[in-house]
Design a protein around this motif. Structure first.
Motif, PDB file in Angstrom:
ATOM      1  N   LEU A   1       6.743  -4.897   3.452  1.00 12.82           N
ATOM      2  CA  LEU A   1       6.780  -4.945   1.997  1.00 12.82           C
ATOM      3  C   LEU A   1       5.361  -4.718   1.499  1.00 12.82           C
ATOM      4  CD1 LEU A   1       8.274  -5.446  -0.668  1.00 12.82           C
ATOM      5  CD2 LEU A   1       7.803  -7.890  -0.384  1.00 12.82           C
ATOM      6  N   VAL A   2       5.176  -3.684   0.681  1.00 10.71           N
ATOM      7  CA  VAL A   2       3.845  -3.308   0.207  1.00 10.71           C
ATOM      8  C   VAL A   2       3.654  -3.809  -1.212  1.00 10.71           C
ATOM      9  CG1 VAL A   2       2.277  -1.395  -0.282  1.00 10.71           C
ATOM     10  CG2 VAL A   2       3.827  -1.271   1.678  1.00 10.71           C
ATOM     11  N   GLY A   3       2.555  -4.544  -1.427  1.00 12.88           N
ATOM     12  CA  GLY A   3       2.267  -5.089  -2.739  1.00 12.88           C
ATOM     13  C   GLY A   3       1.131  -4.377  -3.437  1.00 12.88           C
ATOM     14  N   THR A   4       0.443  -5.078  -4.310  1.00 11.26           N
ATOM     15  CA  THR A   4      -0.648  -4.519  -5.079  1.00 11.26           C
ATOM     16  C   THR A   4      -1.912  -4.413  -4.229  1.00 11.26           C
ATOM     17  OG1 THR A   4      -1.848  -4.713  -7.180  1.00 11.26           O
ATOM     18  CG2 THR A   4      -1.513  -6.742  -5.932  1.00 11.26           C
ATOM     19  N   ASP A   5      -3.009  -3.930  -4.832  1.00 11.69           N
ATOM     20  CA  ASP A   5      -4.242  -3.809  -4.071  1.00 11.69           C
ATOM     21  C   ASP A   5      -4.871  -5.186  -3.867  1.00 11.69           C
ATOM     22  OD1 ASP A   5      -6.764  -4.072  -6.135  1.00 11.69           O
ATOM     23  OD2 ASP A   5      -5.000  -3.218  -7.107  1.00 11.69           O
ATOM     24  N   ASP A   6      -5.720  -5.275  -2.833  1.00 15.02           N
ATOM     25  CA  ASP A   6      -6.249  -6.572  -2.434  1.00 15.02           C
ATOM     26  C   ASP A   6      -7.178  -7.189  -3.465  1.00 15.02           C
ATOM     27  OD1 ASP A   6      -8.245  -4.703  -2.008  1.00 15.02           O
ATOM     28  OD2 ASP A   6      -8.422  -5.063   0.148  1.00 15.02           O
TER      29      ASP A   6
ATOM     30  N   GLY B   1     -13.761  -6.007   6.221  1.00 18.13           N
ATOM     31  CA  GLY B   1     -13.300  -5.705   4.873  1.00 18.13           C
ATOM     32  C   GLY B   1     -13.896  -6.617   3.821  1.00 18.13           C
ATOM     33  N   VAL B   2     -14.649  -7.626   4.275  1.00 18.09           N
ATOM     34  CA  VAL B   2     -15.337  -8.532   3.352  1.00 18.09           C
ATOM     35  C   VAL B   2     -16.781  -8.052   3.275  1.00 18.09           C
ATOM     36  CG1 VAL B   2     -15.839 -10.928   2.775  1.00 18.09           C
ATOM     37  CG2 VAL B   2     -13.837 -10.381   4.178  1.00 18.09           C
ATOM     38  N   ARG B   3     -17.118  -7.326   2.225  1.00 21.98           N
ATOM     39  CA  ARG B   3     -18.401  -6.628   2.183  1.00 21.98           C
ATOM     40  C   ARG B   3     -19.537  -7.471   1.622  1.00 21.98           C
ATOM     41  NH1 ARG B   3     -17.974  -2.474   5.555  1.00 21.98           N
ATOM     42  NH2 ARG B   3     -19.761  -1.484   4.521  1.00 21.98           N
ATOM     43  N   ALA B   4     -19.233  -8.600   1.003  1.00 32.44           N
ATOM     44  CA  ALA B   4     -20.275  -9.439   0.413  1.00 32.44           C
ATOM     45  C   ALA B   4     -19.670 -10.792   0.079  1.00 32.44           C
ATOM     46  CB  ALA B   4     -20.855  -8.793  -0.848  1.00 32.44           C
TER      47      ALA B   4
ATOM     48  N   PHE C   1     -15.397  -6.401  -6.988  1.00 29.90           N
ATOM     49  CA  PHE C   1     -15.325  -5.065  -6.395  1.00 29.90           C
ATOM     50  C   PHE C   1     -16.321  -4.926  -5.259  1.00 29.90           C
ATOM     51  CE2 PHE C   1     -15.927  -0.557  -5.930  1.00 29.90           C
ATOM     52  CZ  PHE C   1     -14.713   0.020  -6.258  1.00 29.90           C
ATOM     53  N   THR C   2     -17.504  -5.521  -5.415  1.00 27.12           N
ATOM     54  CA  THR C   2     -18.497  -5.466  -4.347  1.00 27.12           C
ATOM     55  C   THR C   2     -17.988  -6.169  -3.094  1.00 27.12           C
ATOM     56  OG1 THR C   2     -20.302  -5.400  -5.949  1.00 27.12           O
ATOM     57  CG2 THR C   2     -20.870  -6.084  -3.715  1.00 27.12           C
ATOM     58  N   VAL C   3     -17.207  -7.220  -3.268  1.00 29.86           N
ATOM     59  CA  VAL C   3     -16.646  -7.948  -2.127  1.00 29.86           C
ATOM     60  C   VAL C   3     -15.549  -7.139  -1.452  1.00 29.86           C
ATOM     61  CG1 VAL C   3     -15.386 -10.020  -1.417  1.00 29.86           C
ATOM     62  CG2 VAL C   3     -17.221 -10.188  -3.120  1.00 29.86           C
ATOM     63  N   GLN C   4     -14.665  -6.550  -2.234  1.00 26.29           N
ATOM     64  CA  GLN C   4     -13.506  -5.821  -1.691  1.00 26.29           C
ATOM     65  C   GLN C   4     -13.382  -4.447  -2.351  1.00 26.29           C
ATOM     66  OE1 GLN C   4     -10.470  -9.272  -2.050  1.00 26.29           O
ATOM     67  NE2 GLN C   4      -9.916  -8.199  -0.181  1.00 26.29           N
TER      68      GLN C   4
END
Length: 594
Positions: free
Chosen positions: A559-564, A434-437, A458-461
């Motif tokens: 518990l669901v939070g915001t986006d990563d 999930g770590v793209r860069a 955004f490029t990273v995640q």
């Protein structure tokens, strides 16, 4: 099922000026059958059909940077050199030049054309990439696992068009969808028992017919978000291809190509390595080898993907005859040019006449003006969001190694965010895929050295996973760490990136789960208590048991939070400034023994 109708469209691009002919080192050419050589005296029986293919574009419309934008080329003297490659402006030019002089030409792809995309495409749910693929005159593609990142309904929208259900239309024109069929033969709707998209498609020109069957890897549910594949079943690749090959044959289609989003690993990292040459070693290894050996001899060639590797090899079919298996790396850096010699008398491919080679998408050719215009239009829309600063760094934060500084930073960000939601949060774990860069201190653009923009984050995640909190016992946490190197991850370990405070030893001299030294596992210096309860932050992909971590799918107290990405932005904003940029985290949370 009848052959899927193709939308009628007129190719509108102009043929650009000819460029230097690309090297064809590594082409696999076998002798034509004896009677094929007589075609000069009996014109009409044999027809060469050009098959151009690529895979794993991942929305890379602009030239990818760093190692993602280079390929390695083997030289005649045995040395290698690297070549800058990729960018849809150049890919379009190369494909259009390659088609010149080939009235029978097909362009196909092997999946993952979208998903995990840079901001230019990903911010708009990959509509820009689909638009670019339409302009590239793509004829057909298989689905890949990343086509399911946003679920089957979004995949159907990419195919059929329409505005995004939440974000609406990005321009004054409604998104028209893909002007080519996505094939998903082995992706079954559990309610209907049928494929969610067309399983096959037949290319026709005059009396020449070639069928295409598209599948993605059977293991897709283990590498995408559980919500994205809910209600779907992914069937065995070879069994599915064999099933629909019979269907095509009953329709009188004898020439068949399989588009398979699964791949292998070549013995060399050079794109033009001849893996069929004497003494070439094992050629390719990995899942595609077993698939190829089990796909019916009725299939004449296999276009593959997923592993981001480059190869043009032959693998024997079940009858022992060699059959071409190709992959064009990733990110639009290469394309494969395969010649299929069609026998009008039999309707089949003269297998011994098939030849193929990978070619570099070099950047020394003219840019395709229509692609330049497309990129400019979407960049204009993306710029206000993408150029927004979200943090400051004092040096490069890399994404390499068993434990990467970038992975640690993301885990720390999710731990901090988790503690905002619930102060009991003890640790965070991030999946390496999930770590793209990484983040580059001297990044391109006008934002200034050390500035991290939203586009770079955004490029990273790029996956828009949520940050989820769950309760696990210490015994479960220990089991999760062991699952990094056991079960489906035995051969190819997936080492989770840990937040600060979690430490342990990974002994690679051992095997299986024993590679994680249990009595070395510490949290803030104290041994992990098997009977205690720990609040753990992960992304939603891992929380669903993805990447071969079934125990992470067994947590309680969700518990669901915001986006990563928002969690990373919050962390960078809180912990960095222009005057006090954040430094790369020091690795060493995992002690590796080799």
């Amino acid at each position: 099922m009848p052959a899927a109708p193709r939308r009628t469209r007129r190719r509108t691009h102009a043929l650009l000026a000819s460029a230097a002919v690309l090297a064809t080192a590594g082409a696999l050419t076998a002798a034509l059958p004896a009677d094929a050589h007589e075609s000069h005296h009996r014109p009409g029986r044999y027809q060469d059909v050009q098959l151009l293919s690529f895979n794993d574009l991942h929305g890379n419309l602009e030239p990818p940077s760093g190692s993602s934008g280079r390929v390695t080329e083997l030289q005649p003297d045995g040395t290698t050199k690297t070549i800058d490659a990729g960018g849809v402006e150049y890919l379009a030019t190369h494909l259009r030049q390659a088609r010149q002089g080939h009235p029978y030409s097909i362009t196909a792809a092997g999946g993952d054309l979208v998903g995990a995309s840079p901001l230019l495409s990903g911010l708009f749910h990959d509509e820009p990439t689909v638009e670019a693929l339409n302009k590239l005159d793509l004829d057909v593609t298989s689905v890949g696992n990343h086509e399911f990142d946003e679920g089957a309904k979004e995949l159907a929208r990419l195919q059929n068009g329409g505005c995004h259900p939440k974000d609406g239309c990005y321009t004054d024109q409604e998104f028209e969808g893909a002007d080519f069929p996505y094939l998903a033969a082995n992706v079954q709707d559990d309610k209907t028992g049928k494929p969610i998209l067309k399983p096959y498609w037949v290319w026709k020109k005059k009396d020449v017919r070639i069928g295409f069957i598209g599948v993605t890897l059977e293991g897709t549910p283990g590498i995408v978000s559980a919500d994205g594949v809910k209600g779907l079943s992914f069937k065995d690749e070879a069994e599915t291809i064999n099933k629909y090959a019979k269907v095509l044959q009953r329709q009188g289609v004898q020439s068949i190509v399989a588009l398979i989003h699964e791949g292998g690993y070549p013995a060399s990292g050079s794109y033009n390595y001849d893996c069929d040459s004497p003494g070439a070693g094992s050629g390719i290894s990995g899942p595609i080898v077993d698939i190829a050996k089990n796909v019916t001899p009725a299939v004449d060639a296999l276009v593959t993907g997923h592993t981001h590797q480059a190869y043009v090899c032959t693998v024997p079919d079940p009858s022992g005859r060699p059959r071409m298996v190709t992959s064009a790396a990733s990110f639009g850096r290469l394309y494969t040019d395969t010649t299929l010699t069609y026998d009008r008398r039999t309707g089949d491919i003269a297998r011994t006449a098939v030849k193929s080679a990978n070619h570099v998408v070099t950047r020394d050719v003219p840019k395709a003006p229509d692609m330049t215009d497309l990129i400019s239009r979407w960049n204009t829309l993306a710029a206000p969001i993408g150029n927004r600063p979200i943090g400051y760094i004092s040096a490069d934060i890399g994404n390499t190694g068993t434990e990467s500084p970038m992975g640690d930073l993301i885990a720390d960000a999710q731990l901090a965010y988790g503690r905002e939601l619930d102060p009991r949060t003890s640790l965070a774990l991030m999946n390496p895929g999930g770590v793209r860069a990484g983040l580059t201190y001297a990044a391109k653009g006008a934002e200034g050295d050390g500035v991290v923009t939203y586009a770079e984050g955004f490029t990273v995640q790029p996956f828009a996973n949520t940050v989820n909190l769950q309760d696990f016992t210490g015994a479960q946490l220990i089991q999760v760490l062991k699952e990094q190197v056991s079960g489906v991850n035995t051969a190819a370990p997936k080492i989770l990136q840990p937040s600060a405070g979690l430490t342990y030893t990974l002994d690679l001299t051992k095997s299986g789960a024993d590679r994680v030294v249990t009595d070395s596992i510490r949290l803030n210096g104290a041994p992990v208590d098997p009977a205690a309860t720990y609040r753990v932050a992960t992304n939603s992909f891992l929380a669903g048991g993805g990447d071969g971590f079934p125990t992470l799918g067994q947590g309680t107290g969700d518990l669901v939070g915001t986006d990563d990405l928002s969690a990373l932005e919050k962390y960078l904003t809180a912990n960095s400034s222009a005057a006090s940029p954040i430094a790369p985290p020091k690795t060493g949370r995992i002690t590796v023994v080799q």
